[in-house]
Write an enzyme that holds these catalytic residues in place. Structure first.
Site, PDB file in Angstrom:
ATOM      1  N   TYR A 138       0.882  -1.171   0.000  1.00 49.97           N
ATOM      2  CA  TYR A 138       0.000   0.000   0.000  1.00 49.97           C
ATOM      3  C   TYR A 138       0.921   1.222   0.000  1.00 49.97           C
ATOM      4  O   TYR A 138       1.574   1.517   0.991  1.00 49.97           O
ATOM      5  CB  TYR A 138      -0.837  -0.062   1.271  1.00 49.97           C
ATOM      6  CG  TYR A 138      -2.001   0.888   1.400  1.00 49.97           C
ATOM      7  CD1 TYR A 138      -2.286   1.878   0.473  1.00 49.97           C
ATOM      8  CD2 TYR A 138      -2.862   0.758   2.492  1.00 49.97           C
ATOM      9  CE1 TYR A 138      -3.376   2.717   0.634  1.00 49.97           C
ATOM     10  CE2 TYR A 138      -3.956   1.585   2.663  1.00 49.97           C
ATOM     11  CZ  TYR A 138      -4.207   2.570   1.733  1.00 49.97           C
ATOM     12  OH  TYR A 138      -5.294   3.393   1.906  1.00 49.97           O
ATOM     13  N   LYS A 166      -1.248  -1.421  -4.234  1.00 53.05           N
ATOM     14  CA  LYS A 166      -2.297  -0.404  -4.213  1.00 53.05           C
ATOM     15  C   LYS A 166      -1.577   0.925  -4.194  1.00 53.05           C
ATOM     16  O   LYS A 166      -0.917   1.276  -3.217  1.00 53.05           O
ATOM     17  CB  LYS A 166      -3.184  -0.536  -2.981  1.00 53.05           C
ATOM     18  CG  LYS A 166      -4.197   0.608  -2.865  1.00 53.05           C
ATOM     19  CD  LYS A 166      -5.037   0.492  -1.627  1.00 53.05           C
ATOM     20  CE  LYS A 166      -6.090   1.593  -1.507  1.00 53.05           C
ATOM     21  NZ  LYS A 166      -5.760   2.905  -2.034  1.00 53.05           N
TER      22      LYS A 166
END
Lengths: 304, 304, 304, 304
Positions: A138, A166
């Site tokens: 992330y 992500k």
């Protein structure tokens, strides 16, 4: 890649509905998850930044995951954010998330404790080694204050540590570098406003906070992109960009995050999905004028 | 101010000794706390940044507090860092810290979740309202990526929310502004290298990470300052500044924090206080050359 | 060091008075320089940041220098800022400044063009080699967006490139490191608010923008420090810190620099030294309320 | 918009060839401009960041402009960067640039002197009022340390102050916002690596530093985009992205800008266009290994 649990598509970062007493509003959460599934989303991401994970005690985080996994019932994968300051604490969340139904884990680089890029590989490898679930990095510099470099991602993709990225960095040049260095690697963009471009560059999916409010819009955008109709994708993106301006309703009397999450929740109250627009302490709540502004923007976007 | 639990003095941010398996090394912790008390420190601050709090699971954090409070046995106050991303999570640590023996709490502004200065007062007020212990604001921009303004501190001092400030910002001008705006307010500097200046400006105490390694030096510095002997304080400070350069032994192959904590622990191994120099995952350990460099610096400072 | 032209003392960064048509107001400049000399300052620094050098065309810069050198008439040294983006352009200013009467030069690291620390030594060495005048490094990260490290300063002090440092970084820890690494090296602080501390740490002089408005105050502060009377120095500093708050009169409707320079000039209009408070384009002028606020602060400081 | 002098296309930021003595190499400059024109570029931008404007004395800047305008001889427009710290100095460059043959001016926001967004409109309006040439805003946060907001650009487009934007910010989301807020406004991207995406979003042109080395590649990319062939544009972009990695040949022993400009110049030496790879003081020159690496990358890109 260890598990093709999540290949592509629209994966909203699910908001966490709260009661006026700031307890988890399970009924509203179930309604929200159902609303997203009905709209055709391809996955659900809980306890991420949009889900107020940084505010939620552990037991609330895990309850959110359980409720969501229960409603999803295997129709789409449920990804869990395991947000904490450094490796040992993150690994504890990883265990718990697996136990409560997560099918993939989403972890940032360490934050708060000053860390440095040479220490990032050990962080992700230790998490992956501890819990046998697909791991998604992330990249969210606005929160972590460090950027995951394309070289780091490529290294951790190549050795099987990471199943995906992500990308909430807004750095489309770096996103493109990842896709060039690790062809076929799953990259999801966290951008609400450049989703069409990310797909154009080869990203496989979208994790837009605004996707809670208008999941149908992002599914349409995604489907247009999949069939190569960039004009239609761009048209939908432009509409969503205008809608996205609702995040500024709070102006300068609060932080931008308070304004954004407050606006998303208020929009979902207006759409009949959430019972309350309550946000976590110490976020500043929207006032009546600001809530009315949210509704006006919804109406302009054809969602009124 | 609710409780004169901690008036002044040297309050080392206690390191967290680990075994080679990275479990809490209780025996070494007890020895370290005893070493600090024997040196004449005026308080102990556990689970702060130097204590690797960002890496420690909750149960380890609370065990560190219990062990320390047990050894201190009321001779000096024990302050506990309650480091977490935002208010509800911090409040949970506050409850636990009180239950495990803390006599005062040390909390930062929210981090990770983008927050903004208008939301900081609500954060500290909610913590103070939840748990009846003196609350000290922890200003550490290198970790939190926001600075607590003198005006905010003065406002929260005036209404009784805060009992003190631990200033790890390095901004001596702002520290001075706090002392001018809130005369008599307790301000502790986290600086190892400008401790004499902070005391000269009116700060009441010191929380130096290097104080684990050389508590006697900081006690001497503090006592010289208390009697207004700025020449002697400056002399001691210069010696400690030279010693402090041991934090760079790791050079660029690791983060500076890994290097600093690794060096502090290695120095305490050399001094016979800790059994192991182990640091948390994913910090990079010092190698043999780097450990030798630590010992050389200790010798130069007269501690070899 | 090549020339003991400037050993110590208060060296105000002289403001540049402008007519309402934004031409150089020579009469006001002469009066300002006379005012500063009468107050007992030890040197004069023209075309620095406070002198609006970044706004002044070359011919105006050199005229300011000529007028100032003319009034000073050798009583005190005149230093000239040679502010430009990189080495060849800075060297041109160096030639011109020498020709127009400068006795020492003050140069920053390159800015605008992305440069890096490995390139800084070559920059300063080339300037020093080109023009035979004492060279003072100007460390002003707020403008240059890079910090001159103590190691760099020590290296350039050791080889005779630099005669001094004007430290406007606010980093007192680094200032102290310079003084420890290069004992006897001339360091002047640009801080209005921590001047006493800088002198306490061993700095030889002060370059305070507020010294235009209240040169007598800084001379008193400096003299108290020279005789080791830190209590008196601190008392004077506290008064000057309160006066310095006049720089915020413009609030958020303008940049802080516009507010500060506007306030300094308005204060000098109030004191009868400048004929006009005009500042350069595109700075936003103070309005009537803001000008009144400046006068109120002057009165509070005993200068009304 | 006052003058359709520059509608669209590839507008390389022309490098400034220097002799080994660091004087302007007029012959090489003429050859470079001819090379670019032969490749079919649509305009020429001199004395920008890639042209080492921050290093060039005024007379060299204006000579570069004259030589370029002479070779171009009206075939394509010549734009001139007027790079200086603030408005009065920039306006002087504007006069000179017009006198030396510029057909449009390119100006940044003020830098060095701390300025603030409320002061930006006055800056651009004063420049536009002073000199009657089309004015293009140059958004380059890496040098100016401020971003020109889409709202500012839209305001200055609407009132006729600006004729265009050169966006070197890398912020494609903001570039898109400008195009949405001011439809039809001329936006040129400074990105070498996301040129296809900028065109996809509606940008009218490209100002790529690498376009000095491979103008044919950028012309092909641009033409593919004009006919809507995004696959071909993307293919060309990928090749240019690989070539662009030559900017890192200098590694960490110099700044990235020294490495990039040095590599561009060396590549043009290899291609027979420049006589020397000399860069300005204090840039660190490439060594033999680094120059060989540049040639290897050229060969890989089919330009060897």
């Amino acid at each position: 890649m260890t598990d093709p649990v999540l290949d592509h598509g629209v994966v909203p970062p699910v908001l966490t509905p709260l009661t006026p007493e700031r307890e988890l509003d399970v009924t509203s959460l179930e309604r929200l998850v159902g609303f997203l599934l009905d709209a055709g989303v391809h996955g659900l991401f809980v306890t991420g930044s949009s889900g107020e994970a940084a505010y939620l005690p552990d037991d609330v985080r895990y309850r959110v995951l359980e409720v969501t996994a229960g409603v999803a019932a295997g129709q789409v994968p449920v990804l869990a954010g395991i947000i904490d300051t450094s490796t040992p604490r993150v690994i504890q969340h990883a265990y718990a998330a697996k136990a409560h139904g997560a099918q993939a884990l989403v972890a940032t680089a360490p934050f708060y404790a000053p860390t440095a890029p040479p220490e990032f590989p050990g962080h992700f490898r230790a998490i992956r080694a501890a819990v046998d679930l697909p791991l998604i990095a992330y990249d969210i510099p606005v929160s972590v204050h460090a950027k995951l470099s394309p070289d780091l991602i490529a290294e951790l993709a190549a050795d099987g540590t990471l199943d995906g990225l992500k990308d909430s960095s807004g750095d489309l040049d770096a996103l493109r570098a990842v896709l060039e260095t690790a062809p076929g690697f799953r990259v999801f963009t966290g951008s609400e406003t450049m989703a069409d471009v990310a797909l154009f560059l080869g990203a496989q999916g979208l994790v837009p906070g605004l996707g809670n409010v208008d999941p149908h819009g992002y599914v349409r955008l995604y489907e247009a992109a999949r069939r190569g109709d960039w004009v239609a994708a761009g048209e939908e993106q432009r509409r969503l960009r205008r809608l996205f301006t609702l995040i500024t309703v709070g102006g300068s009397r609060m932080g931008r995050y308070s304004s954004a999450i407050g606006a998303f929740k208020e929009a979902l109250v207006a759409r009949g999905i959430l019972a309350h627009g309550t946000t976590s302490v110490p976020m500043i709540p929207l006032d009546g004028t600001e809530r009315a502004a949210v509704r006006a923007r919804l109406a302009e976007a054809g969602l009124g």
